[in-house]
Design a protein around this motif. Structure first.
Motif, PDB file in Angstrom:
ATOM      1  N   GLN A   1      17.415 -44.075  20.052  1.00  0.00           N
ATOM      2  CA  GLN A   1      18.335 -42.857  20.468  1.00  0.00           C
ATOM      3  C   GLN A   1      17.272 -42.429  21.633  1.00  0.00           C
ATOM      4  O   GLN A   1      15.957 -42.481  21.632  1.00  0.00           O
ATOM      5  N   ASP A   2      17.727 -41.129  22.176  1.00  0.00           N
ATOM      6  CA  ASP A   2      17.006 -40.681  23.122  1.00  0.00           C
ATOM      7  C   ASP A   2      17.314 -38.939  23.074  1.00  0.00           C
ATOM      8  O   ASP A   2      17.682 -38.369  23.983  1.00  0.00           O
ATOM      9  N   ILE A   3      16.865 -38.447  21.926  1.00  0.00           N
ATOM     10  CA  ILE A   3      16.928 -37.107  21.609  1.00  0.00           C
ATOM     11  C   ILE A   3      15.885 -36.243  22.220  1.00  0.00           C
ATOM     12  O   ILE A   3      14.721 -36.831  21.834  1.00  0.00           O
ATOM     13  N   GLN A   4      16.084 -35.340  22.779  1.00  0.00           N
ATOM     14  CA  GLN A   4      15.032 -34.321  23.512  1.00  0.00           C
ATOM     15  C   GLN A   4      15.346 -33.149  22.977  1.00  0.00           C
ATOM     16  O   GLN A   4      16.481 -32.876  22.547  1.00  0.00           O
ATOM     17  N   PHE A   5      14.003 -32.494  22.825  1.00  0.00           N
ATOM     18  CA  PHE A   5      14.212 -31.044  22.256  1.00  0.00           C
ATOM     19  C   PHE A   5      13.287 -30.075  22.826  1.00  0.00           C
ATOM     20  O   PHE A   5      12.114 -30.622  23.675  1.00  0.00           O
ATOM     21  N   SER A   6      13.476 -28.784  22.352  1.00  0.00           N
ATOM     22  CA  SER A   6      12.373 -27.904  23.089  1.00  0.00           C
ATOM     23  C   SER A   6      12.568 -26.685  21.989  1.00  0.00           C
ATOM     24  O   SER A   6      13.546 -26.430  21.632  1.00  0.00           O
ATOM     25  N   LEU A   7      11.305 -26.241  21.667  1.00  0.00           N
ATOM     26  CA  LEU A   7      11.142 -25.074  20.811  1.00  0.00           C
ATOM     27  C   LEU A   7      10.495 -24.022  21.234  1.00  0.00           C
ATOM     28  O   LEU A   7       9.633 -24.054  22.052  1.00  0.00           O
ATOM     29  N   SER A   8      11.106 -22.663  21.230  1.00  0.00           N
ATOM     30  CA  SER A   8      10.278 -21.645  21.391  1.00  0.00           C
ATOM     31  C   SER A   8      10.303 -20.511  20.419  1.00  0.00           C
ATOM     32  O   SER A   8      11.447 -20.589  19.694  1.00  0.00           O
ATOM     33  N   HIS A   9       9.182 -19.877  20.173  1.00  0.00           N
ATOM     34  CA  HIS A   9       9.557 -18.580  19.117  1.00  0.00           C
ATOM     35  C   HIS A   9       8.727 -17.174  19.814  1.00  0.00           C
ATOM     36  O   HIS A   9       7.969 -17.296  20.532  1.00  0.00           O
ATOM     37  N   SER A  10       9.533 -16.214  19.410  1.00  0.00           N
ATOM     38  CA  SER A  10       8.982 -14.746  19.679  1.00  0.00           C
ATOM     39  C   SER A  10       9.226 -13.889  18.681  1.00  0.00           C
ATOM     40  O   SER A  10      10.234 -13.688  18.227  1.00  0.00           O
ATOM     41  N   GLY A  11       8.221 -13.273  18.322  1.00  0.00           N
ATOM     42  CA  GLY A  11       8.365 -12.394  16.985  1.00  0.00           C
ATOM     43  C   GLY A  11       9.180 -13.018  15.770  1.00  0.00           C
ATOM     44  O   GLY A  11       8.914 -14.228  15.511  1.00  0.00           O
ATOM     45  N   GLU A  12      10.172 -12.627  15.250  1.00  0.00           N
ATOM     46  CA  GLU A  12      10.943 -13.073  14.163  1.00  0.00           C
ATOM     47  C   GLU A  12      11.980 -14.029  14.698  1.00  0.00           C
ATOM     48  O   GLU A  12      13.082 -14.266  13.782  1.00  0.00           O
ATOM     49  N   TYR A  13      11.762 -14.344  15.920  1.00  0.00           N
ATOM     50  CA  TYR A  13      13.106 -15.446  16.226  1.00  0.00           C
ATOM     51  C   TYR A  13      12.489 -16.515  16.906  1.00  0.00           C
ATOM     52  O   TYR A  13      11.282 -16.822  17.478  1.00  0.00           O
TER      53      TYR A  13
ATOM     54  N   GLY B   1      14.012 -27.645  28.339  1.00  0.00           N
ATOM     55  CA  GLY B   1      13.051 -26.614  28.153  1.00  0.00           C
ATOM     56  C   GLY B   1      13.715 -25.338  27.609  1.00  0.00           C
ATOM     57  O   GLY B   1      14.871 -24.846  28.151  1.00  0.00           O
ATOM     58  N   VAL B   2      13.248 -24.560  26.559  1.00  0.00           N
ATOM     59  CA  VAL B   2      13.863 -23.336  26.123  1.00  0.00           C
ATOM     60  C   VAL B   2      12.875 -22.334  26.102  1.00  0.00           C
ATOM     61  O   VAL B   2      11.667 -22.464  25.486  1.00  0.00           O
ATOM     62  N   ASP B   3      13.257 -21.027  26.025  1.00  0.00           N
ATOM     63  CA  ASP B   3      12.348 -20.007  25.660  1.00  0.00           C
ATOM     64  C   ASP B   3      12.991 -18.750  25.374  1.00  0.00           C
ATOM     65  O   ASP B   3      13.995 -18.326  25.882  1.00  0.00           O
ATOM     66  N   VAL B   4      12.314 -17.925  24.375  1.00  0.00           N
ATOM     67  CA  VAL B   4      12.958 -16.564  23.875  1.00  0.00           C
ATOM     68  C   VAL B   4      11.963 -15.676  23.977  1.00  0.00           C
ATOM     69  O   VAL B   4      10.670 -16.144  23.718  1.00  0.00           O
ATOM     70  N   GLU B   5      12.229 -14.807  24.285  1.00  0.00           N
ATOM     71  CA  GLU B   5      11.291 -13.355  24.352  1.00  0.00           C
ATOM     72  C   GLU B   5      11.899 -12.174  23.821  1.00  0.00           C
ATOM     73  O   GLU B   5      12.945 -11.909  24.204  1.00  0.00           O
TER      74      GLU B   5
ATOM     75  N   ALA C   1      20.334 -11.851  21.494  1.00  0.00           N
ATOM     76  CA  ALA C   1      20.663 -10.590  20.604  1.00  0.00           C
ATOM     77  C   ALA C   1      19.982  -9.415  21.600  1.00  0.00           C
ATOM     78  O   ALA C   1      19.659  -9.648  22.469  1.00  0.00           O
ATOM     79  N   ASP C   2      20.477  -8.329  20.996  1.00  0.00           N
ATOM     80  CA  ASP C   2      19.792  -7.002  21.697  1.00  0.00           C
ATOM     81  C   ASP C   2      18.271  -6.935  21.682  1.00  0.00           C
ATOM     82  O   ASP C   2      17.745  -7.483  20.926  1.00  0.00           O
ATOM     83  N   ASP C   3      17.753  -6.789  23.039  1.00  0.00           N
ATOM     84  CA  ASP C   3      16.446  -6.690  23.318  1.00  0.00           C
ATOM     85  C   ASP C   3      15.499  -7.971  22.938  1.00  0.00           C
ATOM     86  O   ASP C   3      14.392  -8.160  22.680  1.00  0.00           O
ATOM     87  N   VAL C   4      16.488  -9.096  23.218  1.00  0.00           N
ATOM     88  CA  VAL C   4      15.893 -10.640  23.061  1.00  0.00           C
ATOM     89  C   VAL C   4      16.538 -11.211  24.173  1.00  0.00           C
ATOM     90  O   VAL C   4      17.677 -11.217  24.353  1.00  0.00           O
ATOM     91  N   SER C   5      15.551 -12.032  25.087  1.00  0.00           N
ATOM     92  CA  SER C   5      15.984 -12.776  26.101  1.00  0.00           C
ATOM     93  C   SER C   5      15.575 -14.158  25.932  1.00  0.00           C
ATOM     94  O   SER C   5      14.764 -14.375  25.301  1.00  0.00           O
ATOM     95  N   GLY C   6      16.702 -15.116  26.565  1.00  0.00           N
ATOM     96  CA  GLY C   6      16.302 -16.430  26.354  1.00  0.00           C
ATOM     97  C   GLY C   6      16.941 -16.987  27.570  1.00  0.00           C
ATOM     98  O   GLY C   6      17.848 -16.509  28.142  1.00  0.00           O
ATOM     99  N   ALA C   7      16.443 -18.233  27.782  1.00  0.00           N
ATOM    100  CA  ALA C   7      17.123 -19.302  28.919  1.00  0.00           C
ATOM    101  C   ALA C   7      16.776 -20.641  28.339  1.00  0.00           C
ATOM    102  O   ALA C   7      15.838 -20.789  27.630  1.00  0.00           O
ATOM    103  N   LEU C   8      17.639 -21.599  29.007  1.00  0.00           N
ATOM    104  CA  LEU C   8      17.568 -22.949  28.715  1.00  0.00           C
ATOM    105  C   LEU C   8      17.515 -23.494  30.145  1.00  0.00           C
ATOM    106  O   LEU C   8      18.372 -23.253  31.037  1.00  0.00           O
ATOM    107  N   ALA C   9      16.555 -24.701  30.140  1.00  0.00           N
ATOM    108  CA  ALA C   9      16.532 -25.293  31.521  1.00  0.00           C
ATOM    109  C   ALA C   9      16.928 -26.799  31.039  1.00  0.00           C
ATOM    110  O   ALA C   9      16.429 -27.357  30.072  1.00  0.00           O
ATOM    111  N   VAL C  10      17.786 -27.361  32.026  1.00  0.00           N
ATOM    112  CA  VAL C  10      18.167 -28.837  31.756  1.00  0.00           C
ATOM    113  C   VAL C  10      18.114 -29.775  32.827  1.00  0.00           C
ATOM    114  O   VAL C  10      18.364 -29.245  33.959  1.00  0.00           O
TER     115      VAL C  10
END
Lengths: 85, 254
Positions: free
Chosen positions: B105-117, B129-133, B227-236
């Motif tokens: 398989q060729d499963i790729q992943f990315s993890l990001s965390h910020s505070g309670e998310y 690539g993923v990011d949450v703030e 969510a409110d006051d939470v930003s996130g982005a994904l790069a593919v």
């Protein structure tokens, strides 16, 4: 010309700056060879604020390529010592 | 805390992950508090050691929850149980599946965390690539943007209405972080060496290298509505793809 600082003074200043970035942290118990991220959960934004504060405090330029060298306390002390010698 | 509330990989099958899809999992960590012991039991010795290194229980708890959830989620896509999944780490800390976890398989992943998310992106055959703030009101957004972003990006933030500057700063920040994480290069690349070009009124963005002005057509970036006051982005890496957003508390444990 930079005023020479002892390693203890440099360490104290780095820990003070770190304490401002992570105010809840007990920086006296920090393990010097473990990354700040792994002990204090500093994220990238915290780290860039740390870099800015080091630049302001020690009047040194920190190129992006050297960022990984500043991610532990011992790494910081080594880099700051080399930059100011 | 309950002990055996972790679903097996055979339960509640998800829609197949095609090479045109990216699955993004949004995790509100507090909603998984009851599964904390079960999630902790999934971690490897290395992950347990990493958890133990945190100075604060708060950070240790978030690490256990987010990394346990990552294992449960990845187990839905690979032919392994959650606790059997093996990870390798790249030069700038980008994790990847290794060993029998990714056989055939060729499963790729990315993890990001910020505070309670926490946010996890999973793709088949595409680097992600993923990011949450969580928005921090004490962040000096203008100072950081002017110091580290491209002049175009910092100009956009400076010109925005004052009450919109923080959200715009985080929109750029998460997009840039997601791109760096996707490429696995870290901050050493320099946040001002590339810039994010958002399409008007769209979450989609392109990446332009600032030294030569060329678009990095290998990568697509998009903002995520989380969510409110939470930003996130994904790069593919690759052409624009379909993004499916899942909520771990309702879609994973049901």
């Amino acid at each position: 010309m930079n005023t020479p600082l002892s390693k203890d003074d440099t360490r104290r200043q780095v820990l003070r700056i770190l304490g401002e970035i992570a105010p809840e942290a007990d920086t006296t118990s920090l393990r010097p060879d473990v990354s700040f991220r792994d002990q204090l959960d500093l994220d990238s934004m915290d780290f860039l604020n740390f870099v800015v504060a080091l630049h302001k405090e020690f009047h040194i330029e920190i190129p992006e390529a050297d960022y990984p060298k500043y991610m532990t306390l011992n790494g910081c002390l080594t880099q700051l010592s080399a930059a100011r010698s | 805390m309950s002990g055996l509330s972790i679903p097996s990989r055979d339960s509640s099958p998800l829609p197949a992950l095609s090479r045109q899809d990216v699955h993004v999992w949004f995790c509100r960590l507090a909603r998984h508090e009851e599964q904390r012991d079960a999630l902790a039991a999934l971690l490897s010795r290395d992950e347990e050691a990493r958890a133990a290194r945190f100075a604060f229980e708060r950070d240790r708890r978030r690490f256990i929850l987010s990394h346990g959830l990552l294992r449960v989620i990845l187990a839905r896509y690979v032919d392994r149980e959650a606790r059997q999944i093996e990870f390798a780490t790249g030069a700038h800390g980008k994790p990847a599946l290794t060993g029998r976890s990714c056989a055939g398989q060729d499963i790729q992943f990315s993890l990001s965390h910020s505070g309670e998310y926490a946010v996890m992106a999973v793709a088949a055959g595409l680097a992600v690539g993923v990011d949450v703030e969580v928005h921090r009101p004490d962040v000096d957004a203008l100072k950081l943007a002017q110091r580290f972003f491209s002049s175009e990006e910092s100009g956009q933030i400076t010109q925005a209405q004052q009450d919109a500057q923080l959200a715009l700063f985080y929109r750029y920040w998460t997009a840039k972080e997601a791109y760096l994480k996707g490429r696995g290069v870290g901050l050493s690349l320099g946040l001002d060496r590339f810039e994010i070009l958002f399409d008007d009124g769209s979450p989609l963005a392109h990446v332009r290298m600032t030294d030569c002005g060329a678009l990095d057509t290998n990568w697509h970036v998009q903002s995520l509505s989380l969510a409110d006051d939470v930003s996130g982005a994904l790069a593919v890496e690759g052409p624009a793809c379909q993004v499916r957003l899942w909520d771990s508390s309702t879609d994973l444990f049901r």
